[in-house]
Design a protein around this motif. Structure first.
Motif, PDB file in Angstrom:
ATOM      1  N   ILE A 124      -3.557  12.392  -5.362  1.00  0.00           N
ATOM      2  CA  ILE A 124      -2.533  12.695  -4.349  1.00  0.00           C
ATOM      3  C   ILE A 124      -3.112  12.486  -2.953  1.00  0.00           C
ATOM      4  CG2 ILE A 124      -0.997  14.454  -3.386  1.00  0.00           C
ATOM      5  CD1 ILE A 124      -0.816  15.626  -6.258  1.00  0.00           C
ATOM      6  N   TYR A 125      -4.325  12.948  -2.724  1.00  0.00           N
ATOM      7  CA  TYR A 125      -4.961  12.732  -1.427  1.00  0.00           C
ATOM      8  C   TYR A 125      -5.252  11.250  -1.204  1.00  0.00           C
ATOM      9  CZ  TYR A 125      -5.566  17.770  -1.580  1.00  0.00           C
ATOM     10  OH  TYR A 125      -5.349  19.123  -1.669  1.00  0.00           O
ATOM     11  N   LEU A 126      -5.631  10.560  -2.253  1.00  0.00           N
ATOM     12  CA  LEU A 126      -5.815   9.110  -2.152  1.00  0.00           C
ATOM     13  C   LEU A 126      -4.494   8.452  -1.756  1.00  0.00           C
ATOM     14  CD1 LEU A 126      -7.492   6.547  -2.489  1.00  0.00           C
ATOM     15  CD2 LEU A 126      -6.995   6.637  -4.954  1.00  0.00           C
ATOM     16  N   GLY A 127      -3.383   8.944  -2.318  1.00  0.00           N
ATOM     17  CA  GLY A 127      -2.063   8.442  -1.937  1.00  0.00           C
ATOM     18  C   GLY A 127      -1.769   8.682  -0.464  1.00  0.00           C
ATOM     19  N   ASP A 128      -2.156   9.858   0.050  1.00  0.00           N
ATOM     20  CA  ASP A 128      -1.970  10.141   1.478  1.00  0.00           C
ATOM     21  C   ASP A 128      -2.693   9.103   2.333  1.00  0.00           C
ATOM     22  OD1 ASP A 128      -0.428  12.478   1.136  1.00  0.00           O
ATOM     23  OD2 ASP A 128      -2.210  13.748   1.019  1.00  0.00           O
ATOM     24  N   VAL A 129      -3.920   8.792   1.949  1.00  0.00           N
ATOM     25  CA  VAL A 129      -4.734   7.836   2.706  1.00  0.00           C
ATOM     26  C   VAL A 129      -4.157   6.419   2.603  1.00  0.00           C
ATOM     27  CG1 VAL A 129      -7.017   6.759   2.795  1.00  0.00           C
ATOM     28  CG2 VAL A 129      -6.808   9.244   2.613  1.00  0.00           C
ATOM     29  N   LEU A 130      -3.722   6.035   1.398  1.00  0.00           N
ATOM     30  CA  LEU A 130      -3.110   4.716   1.225  1.00  0.00           C
ATOM     31  C   LEU A 130      -1.818   4.597   2.031  1.00  0.00           C
ATOM     32  CD1 LEU A 130      -3.604   4.130  -2.606  1.00  0.00           C
ATOM     33  CD2 LEU A 130      -4.857   3.052  -0.725  1.00  0.00           C
ATOM     34  N   LEU A 131      -1.061   5.683   2.096  1.00  0.00           N
ATOM     35  CA  LEU A 131       0.171   5.705   2.883  1.00  0.00           C
ATOM     36  C   LEU A 131      -0.121   5.448   4.359  1.00  0.00           C
ATOM     37  CD1 LEU A 131       3.290   6.471   2.629  1.00  0.00           C
ATOM     38  CD2 LEU A 131       2.567   8.704   3.467  1.00  0.00           C
ATOM     39  N   LEU A 132      -1.122   6.132   4.897  1.00  0.00           N
ATOM     40  CA  LEU A 132      -1.498   5.933   6.297  1.00  0.00           C
ATOM     41  C   LEU A 132      -2.012   4.517   6.532  1.00  0.00           C
ATOM     42  CD1 LEU A 132      -1.926   7.073   9.148  1.00  0.00           C
ATOM     43  CD2 LEU A 132      -4.182   7.861   8.384  1.00  0.00           C
ATOM     44  N   ALA A 133      -2.855   4.023   5.634  1.00  0.00           N
ATOM     45  CA  ALA A 133      -3.381   2.657   5.782  1.00  0.00           C
ATOM     46  C   ALA A 133      -2.251   1.634   5.721  1.00  0.00           C
ATOM     47  CB  ALA A 133      -4.418   2.366   4.698  1.00  0.00           C
ATOM     48  N   GLY A 134      -1.321   1.833   4.799  1.00  0.00           N
ATOM     49  CA  GLY A 134      -0.173   0.930   4.696  1.00  0.00           C
ATOM     50  C   GLY A 134       0.688   0.959   5.939  1.00  0.00           C
ATOM     51  N   ALA A 135       0.889   2.149   6.487  1.00  0.00           N
ATOM     52  CA  ALA A 135       1.682   2.267   7.714  1.00  0.00           C
ATOM     53  C   ALA A 135       0.994   1.551   8.874  1.00  0.00           C
ATOM     54  CB  ALA A 135       1.929   3.736   8.048  1.00  0.00           C
ATOM     55  N   ALA A 136      -0.340   1.661   8.935  1.00  0.00           N
ATOM     56  CA  ALA A 136      -1.081   0.969  10.007  1.00  0.00           C
ATOM     57  C   ALA A 136      -0.907  -0.543   9.899  1.00  0.00           C
ATOM     58  CB  ALA A 136      -2.561   1.346   9.954  1.00  0.00           C
ATOM     59  N   LEU A 137      -0.911  -1.053   8.681  1.00  0.00           N
ATOM     60  CA  LEU A 137      -0.744  -2.497   8.498  1.00  0.00           C
ATOM     61  C   LEU A 137       0.689  -2.932   8.774  1.00  0.00           C
ATOM     62  CD1 LEU A 137      -2.838  -3.066   5.256  1.00  0.00           C
ATOM     63  CD2 LEU A 137      -3.509  -3.534   7.619  1.00  0.00           C
ATOM     64  N   TRP A 138       1.643  -2.125   8.356  1.00  0.00           N
ATOM     65  CA  TRP A 138       3.056  -2.496   8.471  1.00  0.00           C
ATOM     66  C   TRP A 138       3.591  -2.286   9.884  1.00  0.00           C
ATOM     67  CZ3 TRP A 138       7.650   0.584   6.041  1.00  0.00           C
ATOM     68  CH2 TRP A 138       8.817  -0.189   6.106  1.00  0.00           C
ATOM     69  N   TRP A 139       3.375  -1.086  10.442  1.00  0.00           N
ATOM     70  CA  TRP A 139       3.906  -0.771  11.764  1.00  0.00           C
ATOM     71  C   TRP A 139       3.073  -1.395  12.871  1.00  0.00           C
ATOM     72  CZ3 TRP A 139       4.161   5.264  11.249  1.00  0.00           C
ATOM     73  CH2 TRP A 139       5.199   5.620  10.396  1.00  0.00           C
ATOM     74  N   GLY A 140       1.754  -1.471  12.621  1.00  0.00           N
ATOM     75  CA  GLY A 140       0.851  -1.826  13.696  1.00  0.00           C
ATOM     76  C   GLY A 140       0.710  -0.626  14.615  1.00  0.00           C
ATOM     77  N   LEU A 175       0.825  -1.212   0.000  1.00  0.00           N
ATOM     78  CA  LEU A 175       0.000   0.000   0.000  1.00  0.00           C
ATOM     79  C   LEU A 175       0.860   1.263   0.000  1.00  0.00           C
ATOM     80  CD1 LEU A 175      -3.019  -0.730   2.384  1.00  0.00           C
ATOM     81  CD2 LEU A 175      -3.063  -0.350  -0.086  1.00  0.00           C
ATOM     82  N   ILE A 176       1.911   1.260   0.798  1.00  0.00           N
ATOM     83  CA  ILE A 176       2.814   2.418   0.836  1.00  0.00           C
ATOM     84  C   ILE A 176       3.468   2.619  -0.528  1.00  0.00           C
ATOM     85  CG2 ILE A 176       4.969   3.303   1.821  1.00  0.00           C
ATOM     86  CD1 ILE A 176       4.060   1.909   4.486  1.00  0.00           C
ATOM     87  N   SER A 177       3.907   1.538  -1.150  1.00  0.00           N
ATOM     88  CA  SER A 177       4.527   1.628  -2.477  1.00  0.00           C
ATOM     89  C   SER A 177       3.528   2.159  -3.504  1.00  0.00           C
ATOM     90  CB  SER A 177       5.046   0.258  -2.913  1.00  0.00           C
ATOM     91  OG  SER A 177       6.017  -0.209  -2.006  1.00  0.00           O
ATOM     92  N   ALA A 178       2.306   1.646  -3.468  1.00  0.00           N
ATOM     93  CA  ALA A 178       1.265   2.119  -4.384  1.00  0.00           C
ATOM     94  C   ALA A 178       0.983   3.598  -4.163  1.00  0.00           C
ATOM     95  CB  ALA A 178      -0.009   1.295  -4.207  1.00  0.00           C
ATOM     96  N   ALA A 179       0.978   4.017  -2.902  1.00  0.00           N
ATOM     97  CA  ALA A 179       0.727   5.420  -2.574  1.00  0.00           C
ATOM     98  C   ALA A 179       1.804   6.321  -3.178  1.00  0.00           C
ATOM     99  CB  ALA A 179       0.685   5.601  -1.056  1.00  0.00           C
ATOM    100  N   VAL A 180       3.049   5.937  -3.016  1.00  0.00           N
ATOM    101  CA  VAL A 180       4.151   6.755  -3.538  1.00  0.00           C
ATOM    102  C   VAL A 180       4.089   6.828  -5.060  1.00  0.00           C
ATOM    103  CG1 VAL A 180       6.665   6.897  -3.764  1.00  0.00           C
ATOM    104  CG2 VAL A 180       5.637   6.372  -1.536  1.00  0.00           C
ATOM    105  N   VAL A 181       3.867   5.693  -5.713  1.00  0.00           N
ATOM    106  CA  VAL A 181       3.765   5.670  -7.178  1.00  0.00           C
ATOM    107  C   VAL A 181       2.610   6.561  -7.641  1.00  0.00           C
ATOM    108  CG1 VAL A 181       3.186   4.199  -9.159  1.00  0.00           C
ATOM    109  CG2 VAL A 181       4.892   3.446  -7.484  1.00  0.00           C
ATOM    110  N   LEU A 182       1.463   6.435  -6.996  1.00  0.00           N
ATOM    111  CA  LEU A 182       0.289   7.224  -7.360  1.00  0.00           C
ATOM    112  C   LEU A 182       0.552   8.719  -7.206  1.00  0.00           C
ATOM    113  CD1 LEU A 182      -2.695   7.148  -8.228  1.00  0.00           C
ATOM    114  CD2 LEU A 182      -3.291   6.967  -5.799  1.00  0.00           C
TER     115      LEU A 182
END
Length: 145
Positions: A83-99, A39-46
């Motif tokens: 870009i805002y969708l990327g922000d949200v995907l970044l946060l969601a990815g961080a929640a899954l990865w970091w916990g 998700l984080i990778s997709a966010a950055v690419v997007l």
């Protein structure tokens, strides 16, 4: 406070809150790590794709500026706000990865802030500047996905 007018400030603020949340129950597991990184990778690419598309059309990327062109190609075919969708995907990815995985609930307040503080005013500027061209695009492409 002009720094509050920058969407990354809100995204980073939510990431800090996520980082500070208690880590109940240990790690979420490898599958969540993989999904989070994806998700984080997709966010950055997007986000990079969207910025490049806007720059190619010579229209400002920063919120609050007068748009020079209505950008409807590239990632703007999928979302009016990639870009805002990327922000949200970044946060969601961080929640899954970091916990903690339950930190995913922070996505809702981030989407709310981005919508109220940035997206709605941008839509009004686009509607005013581009009229029916914007309205047609808005009917074809959803705000988020």
């Amino acid at each position: 406070m002009r720094w509050l007018d920058l969407p990354p400030v809100w995204t980073v603020g939510h990431l800090v809150v996520l980082w500070l949340l208690p880590q109940w129950g240990g790690g979420a597991g490898r599958i969540w790590d993989v999904m989070g990184v994806a998700l984080i990778s997709a966010a950055v690419v997007l986000m990079v794709w969207a910025v490049a598309t806007m720059l190619a059309r010579r229209t400002p990327v920063m919120p609050g500026q007068v748009p020079e062109a209505l950008v409807t190609g590239g990632p703007f075919v999928l979302s009016r706000n990639p870009i805002y969708l990327g922000d949200v995907l970044l946060l969601a990815g961080a929640a899954l990865w970091w916990g903690p995985i339950w930190g995913i609930v922070l996505v809702v307040p981030l989407m709310t802030v981005l919508t109220l503080r940035f997206i709605l005013p941008e839509e009004a500027r686009l509607r005013h500047r581009f009229g029916e061209e914007y309205e047609g695009w808005a009917r074809r492409v959803r705000r988020w996905v």
